[in-house]
Scaffold this motif. Sequence first.
Motif, PDB file in Angstrom:
ATOM      1  N   PHE A 147      -3.530  -8.001  -8.016  1.00 37.45           N
ATOM      2  CA  PHE A 147      -3.480  -6.547  -8.153  1.00 37.45           C
ATOM      3  C   PHE A 147      -4.782  -6.029  -8.745  1.00 37.45           C
ATOM      4  CE2 PHE A 147      -2.541  -6.629 -12.734  1.00 37.45           C
ATOM      5  CZ  PHE A 147      -2.003  -7.898 -12.881  1.00 37.45           C
ATOM      6  N   GLU A 148      -4.941  -4.698  -8.728  1.00 43.95           N
ATOM      7  CA  GLU A 148      -6.163  -3.977  -9.122  1.00 43.95           C
ATOM      8  C   GLU A 148      -7.201  -4.052  -7.991  1.00 43.95           C
ATOM      9  OE1 GLU A 148      -7.123  -1.854 -11.623  1.00 43.95           O
ATOM     10  OE2 GLU A 148      -4.998  -1.897 -12.044  1.00 43.95           O
ATOM     11  N   SER A 149      -7.540  -2.877  -7.456  1.00 42.37           N
ATOM     12  CA  SER A 149      -8.389  -2.848  -6.247  1.00 42.37           C
ATOM     13  C   SER A 149      -9.735  -3.540  -6.441  1.00 42.37           C
ATOM     14  CB  SER A 149      -8.595  -1.407  -5.771  1.00 42.37           C
ATOM     15  OG  SER A 149      -9.263  -0.632  -6.745  1.00 42.37           O
ATOM     16  N   ALA A 150     -10.389  -3.346  -7.594  1.00 41.65           N
ATOM     17  CA  ALA A 150     -11.710  -3.971  -7.775  1.00 41.65           C
ATOM     18  C   ALA A 150     -11.590  -5.494  -7.779  1.00 41.65           C
ATOM     19  CB  ALA A 150     -12.350  -3.475  -9.070  1.00 41.65           C
ATOM     20  N   SER A 183       0.822  -1.209   0.000  1.00 36.93           N
ATOM     21  CA  SER A 183       0.000   0.000   0.000  1.00 36.93           C
ATOM     22  C   SER A 183       0.858   1.262   0.000  1.00 36.93           C
ATOM     23  CB  SER A 183      -0.850  -0.058   1.290  1.00 36.93           C
ATOM     24  OG  SER A 183      -1.679   1.037   1.432  1.00 36.93           O
ATOM     25  N   PHE A 184       0.247   2.401  -0.310  1.00 32.74           N
ATOM     26  CA  PHE A 184       0.785   3.731   0.029  1.00 32.74           C
ATOM     27  C   PHE A 184      -0.164   4.283   1.089  1.00 32.74           C
ATOM     28  CE2 PHE A 184       2.057   4.837  -4.683  1.00 32.74           C
ATOM     29  CZ  PHE A 184       3.134   3.979  -4.618  1.00 32.74           C
ATOM     30  N   LYS A 185       0.338   5.050   2.049  1.00 33.77           N
ATOM     31  CA  LYS A 185      -0.550   5.583   3.086  1.00 33.77           C
ATOM     32  C   LYS A 185      -1.657   6.463   2.512  1.00 33.77           C
ATOM     33  CE  LYS A 185       2.710   5.388   6.907  1.00 33.77           C
ATOM     34  NZ  LYS A 185       3.629   6.123   7.772  1.00 33.77           N
ATOM     35  N   VAL A 186      -1.382   7.134   1.384  1.00 32.23           N
ATOM     36  CA  VAL A 186      -2.397   8.061   0.841  1.00 32.23           C
ATOM     37  C   VAL A 186      -3.230   7.447  -0.276  1.00 32.23           C
ATOM     38  CG1 VAL A 186      -1.207  10.230   1.382  1.00 32.23           C
ATOM     39  CG2 VAL A 186      -0.730   9.070  -0.788  1.00 32.23           C
ATOM     40  N   CYS A 187      -2.992   6.205  -0.645  1.00 26.62           N
ATOM     41  CA  CYS A 187      -3.650   5.663  -1.846  1.00 26.62           C
ATOM     42  C   CYS A 187      -5.101   5.240  -1.564  1.00 26.62           C
ATOM     43  CB  CYS A 187      -2.864   4.473  -2.398  1.00 26.62           C
ATOM     44  SG  CYS A 187      -3.703   3.750  -3.836  1.00 26.62           S
ATOM     45  N   PRO A 188      -6.068   5.861  -2.251  1.00 27.24           N
ATOM     46  CA  PRO A 188      -7.473   5.509  -2.023  1.00 27.24           C
ATOM     47  C   PRO A 188      -7.828   4.112  -2.524  1.00 27.24           C
ATOM     48  CG  PRO A 188      -7.274   7.065  -3.852  1.00 27.24           C
ATOM     49  CD  PRO A 188      -5.909   6.939  -3.246  1.00 27.24           C
ATOM     50  N   PHE A 189      -7.109   3.650  -3.540  1.00 25.52           N
ATOM     51  CA  PHE A 189      -7.404   2.311  -4.082  1.00 25.52           C
ATOM     52  C   PHE A 189      -6.938   1.244  -3.092  1.00 25.52           C
ATOM     53  CE2 PHE A 189      -6.930   5.265  -7.617  1.00 25.52           C
ATOM     54  CZ  PHE A 189      -8.133   5.084  -8.272  1.00 25.52           C
ATOM     55  N   ALA A 190      -5.789   1.491  -2.466  1.00 22.98           N
ATOM     56  CA  ALA A 190      -5.311   0.567  -1.423  1.00 22.98           C
ATOM     57  C   ALA A 190      -6.242   0.624  -0.213  1.00 22.98           C
ATOM     58  CB  ALA A 190      -3.880   0.931  -1.025  1.00 22.98           C
ATOM     59  N   GLN A 191      -6.773   1.811   0.068  1.00 22.30           N
ATOM     60  CA  GLN A 191      -7.696   1.934   1.211  1.00 22.30           C
ATOM     61  C   GLN A 191      -8.936   1.067   1.007  1.00 22.30           C
ATOM     62  OE1 GLN A 191      -9.175   5.889   2.080  1.00 22.30           O
ATOM     63  NE2 GLN A 191     -10.169   5.180   3.959  1.00 22.30           N
ATOM     64  N   ARG A 192      -9.383   0.946  -0.242  1.00 26.89           N
ATOM     65  CA  ARG A 192     -10.534   0.070  -0.518  1.00 26.89           C
ATOM     66  C   ARG A 192     -10.277  -1.345  -0.004  1.00 26.89           C
ATOM     67  NH1 ARG A 192     -11.670   1.067  -6.935  1.00 26.89           N
ATOM     68  NH2 ARG A 192     -13.047   2.848  -6.729  1.00 26.89           N
ATOM     69  N   ALA A 193      -9.093  -1.864  -0.327  1.00 28.61           N
ATOM     70  CA  ALA A 193      -8.761  -3.236   0.088  1.00 28.61           C
ATOM     71  C   ALA A 193      -8.749  -3.325   1.614  1.00 28.61           C
ATOM     72  CB  ALA A 193      -7.405  -3.641  -0.487  1.00 28.61           C
ATOM     73  N   LEU A 199       1.636  -3.387 -13.269  1.00 30.96           N
ATOM     74  CA  LEU A 199       1.356  -2.005 -13.656  1.00 30.96           C
ATOM     75  C   LEU A 199       2.141  -1.010 -12.792  1.00 30.96           C
ATOM     76  CD1 LEU A 199      -2.516  -2.354 -14.174  1.00 30.96           C
ATOM     77  CD2 LEU A 199      -0.733  -2.353 -15.934  1.00 30.96           C
ATOM     78  N   GLY A 200       2.927  -1.536 -11.866  1.00 29.43           N
ATOM     79  CA  GLY A 200       3.744  -0.677 -10.996  1.00 29.43           C
ATOM     80  C   GLY A 200       2.903   0.101  -9.992  1.00 29.43           C
ATOM     81  N   LYS A 201       1.706  -0.415  -9.695  1.00 28.90           N
ATOM     82  CA  LYS A 201       0.797   0.316  -8.814  1.00 28.90           C
ATOM     83  C   LYS A 201       0.448  -0.483  -7.572  1.00 28.90           C
ATOM     84  CE  LYS A 201      -1.436   2.835 -12.551  1.00 28.90           C
ATOM     85  NZ  LYS A 201      -2.658   3.045 -13.325  1.00 28.90           N
ATOM     86  N   VAL A 202       0.102   0.278  -6.499  1.00 31.91           N
ATOM     87  CA  VAL A 202      -0.542  -0.333  -5.339  1.00 31.91           C
ATOM     88  C   VAL A 202      -2.040  -0.106  -5.520  1.00 31.91           C
ATOM     89  CG1 VAL A 202       1.426   0.065  -3.834  1.00 31.91           C
ATOM     90  CG2 VAL A 202      -0.363   1.778  -3.911  1.00 31.91           C
ATOM     91  N   PRO A 203      -2.895  -0.930  -4.916  1.00 32.36           N
ATOM     92  CA  PRO A 203      -2.569  -2.010  -4.005  1.00 32.36           C
ATOM     93  C   PRO A 203      -2.215  -3.307  -4.724  1.00 32.36           C
ATOM     94  CG  PRO A 203      -4.950  -1.875  -4.259  1.00 32.36           C
ATOM     95  CD  PRO A 203      -4.363  -0.765  -5.084  1.00 32.36           C
ATOM     96  N   VAL A 204      -1.425  -4.119  -3.979  1.00 22.04           N
ATOM     97  CA  VAL A 204      -1.263  -5.531  -4.322  1.00 22.04           C
ATOM     98  C   VAL A 204      -1.586  -6.301  -3.040  1.00 22.04           C
ATOM     99  CG1 VAL A 204       0.298  -7.349  -5.089  1.00 22.04           C
ATOM    100  CG2 VAL A 204       0.553  -5.041  -6.028  1.00 22.04           C
TER     101      VAL A 204
HETATM  102  N1  LIG Z   1      -6.751   0.872 -11.167  1.00 25.05           N
HETATM  103  C1  LIG Z   1      -5.877   0.742 -10.036  1.00 25.05           C
HETATM  104  C2  LIG Z   1      -5.370   2.126  -9.653  1.00 25.05           C
HETATM  105  C3  LIG Z   1      -4.283   2.049  -8.591  1.00 25.05           C
HETATM  106  C4  LIG Z   1      -3.446   3.323  -8.546  1.00 25.05           C
HETATM  107  O1  LIG Z   1      -3.627   4.260  -9.336  1.00 25.05           O
HETATM  108  N2  LIG Z   1      -2.481   3.348  -7.618  1.00 25.05           N
HETATM  109  C5  LIG Z   1      -1.583   4.474  -7.549  1.00 25.05           C
HETATM  110  C6  LIG Z   1      -1.512   5.045  -6.128  1.00 25.05           C
HETATM  111  S1  LIG Z   1      -3.064   5.599  -5.532  1.00 25.05           S
HETATM  112  C7  LIG Z   1      -0.173   4.010  -7.866  1.00 25.05           C
HETATM  113  O2  LIG Z   1       0.274   3.006  -7.354  1.00 25.05           O
HETATM  114  N3  LIG Z   1       0.536   4.755  -8.740  1.00 25.05           N
HETATM  115  C8  LIG Z   1       1.885   4.470  -9.078  1.00 25.05           C
HETATM  116  C9  LIG Z   1       2.852   5.426  -8.474  1.00 25.05           C
HETATM  117  O3  LIG Z   1       2.423   6.425  -7.886  1.00 25.05           O
HETATM  118  O4  LIG Z   1       4.067   5.176  -8.555  1.00 25.05           O
HETATM  119  C10 LIG Z   1      -6.608   0.077  -8.871  1.00 25.05           C
HETATM  120  O5  LIG Z   1      -7.851   0.209  -8.797  1.00 25.05           O
HETATM  121  O6  LIG Z   1      -5.958  -0.607  -8.053  1.00 25.05           O
END
Ligand SMILES: N[C@@H](CCC(=O)N[C@@H](CS)C(=O)NCC(=O)O)C(=O)O
Length: 222
Positions: free
Chosen positions: A67-70, A11-21, A53-58
């Motif tokens: 991966f992918e919050s939904a 997670s990231f502390k500010v990430c709303p998608f991670a907060q969903r999980a 995709l290099g994104k959180v949440p995982v």
């Molecule tokens: N569609 C993705 C969106 C996730 C997303 O955008 N995560 C952002 C943080 S809120 C992220 O990891 N971005 C990559 C970065 O900032 O390096 C989901 O629903 O999980």
Amino acid sequence: MSKSNKLQLVSFKVCPFAQRAAIALQEKKIAYETEYLVPGEDQPAWFKAISPLGKVPVLVVDGTPVFESAVILEYLDEVYAPQLHPIDPLMKARQRAWMEVASELLGKQYQMIVSKEQAAFETVKQELQAGLDRVATALNSEEPFFNGTQFALVDVAFAPLFVRLSILEKVFKLNFQSNPRLRAWSTALLAKDSVKNSVVANFEEVFMMFVKKSDGYLVNSL
Ligand SMILES: N[C@@H](CCC(=O)N[C@@H](CS)C(=O)NCC(=O)O)C(=O)O
């Protein structure tokens, strides 16, 4: 599926998608650990290996990354009680679709924070408001949640948006929720323990640090 799976939320502390999980995990009272990464940094190799995709949440389930919050929400809902999605396939499909709207509006909220120019800021603020007004028309007439009294996965998807909007409304004297039904929904979501416990204790401070660091029109207009 065993309930003794080892779950780790990246997670990231500010990430709303991670907060969903985190909300879904809290709502279902599932034990899990959180690994916080710092946004904007070059992420560790182990994270790059599990996040295509290099994104959180995982969510790492016994070593298997999801991966992918939904998708994470749907996985948790299939495996752990109580079931939060409606059983009826048409209602479920409709709510999955509205969860997409939540993601779109989270994007608008982010753009509103980072927009540098007033014109771009005003445009995206109006788009966010128009989106919220559209969501209001989809809400069950019975309060407080999206479907009425039953808290559902669609509520999980929207809650991080309202957490952020409530801070922005307070700090920047904005008002996105003049619609009473929308306001009742937001109030009910923010009152839930699963929502409160889904973020770090000093979330408002962490979120406002992110807003200030973004150096957008919003923070500079104070
Ligand atoms: N569609 C993705 C969106 C996730 C997303 O955008 N995560 C952002 C943080 S809120 C992220 O990891 N971005 C990559 C970065 O900032 O390096 C989901 O629903 O999980």
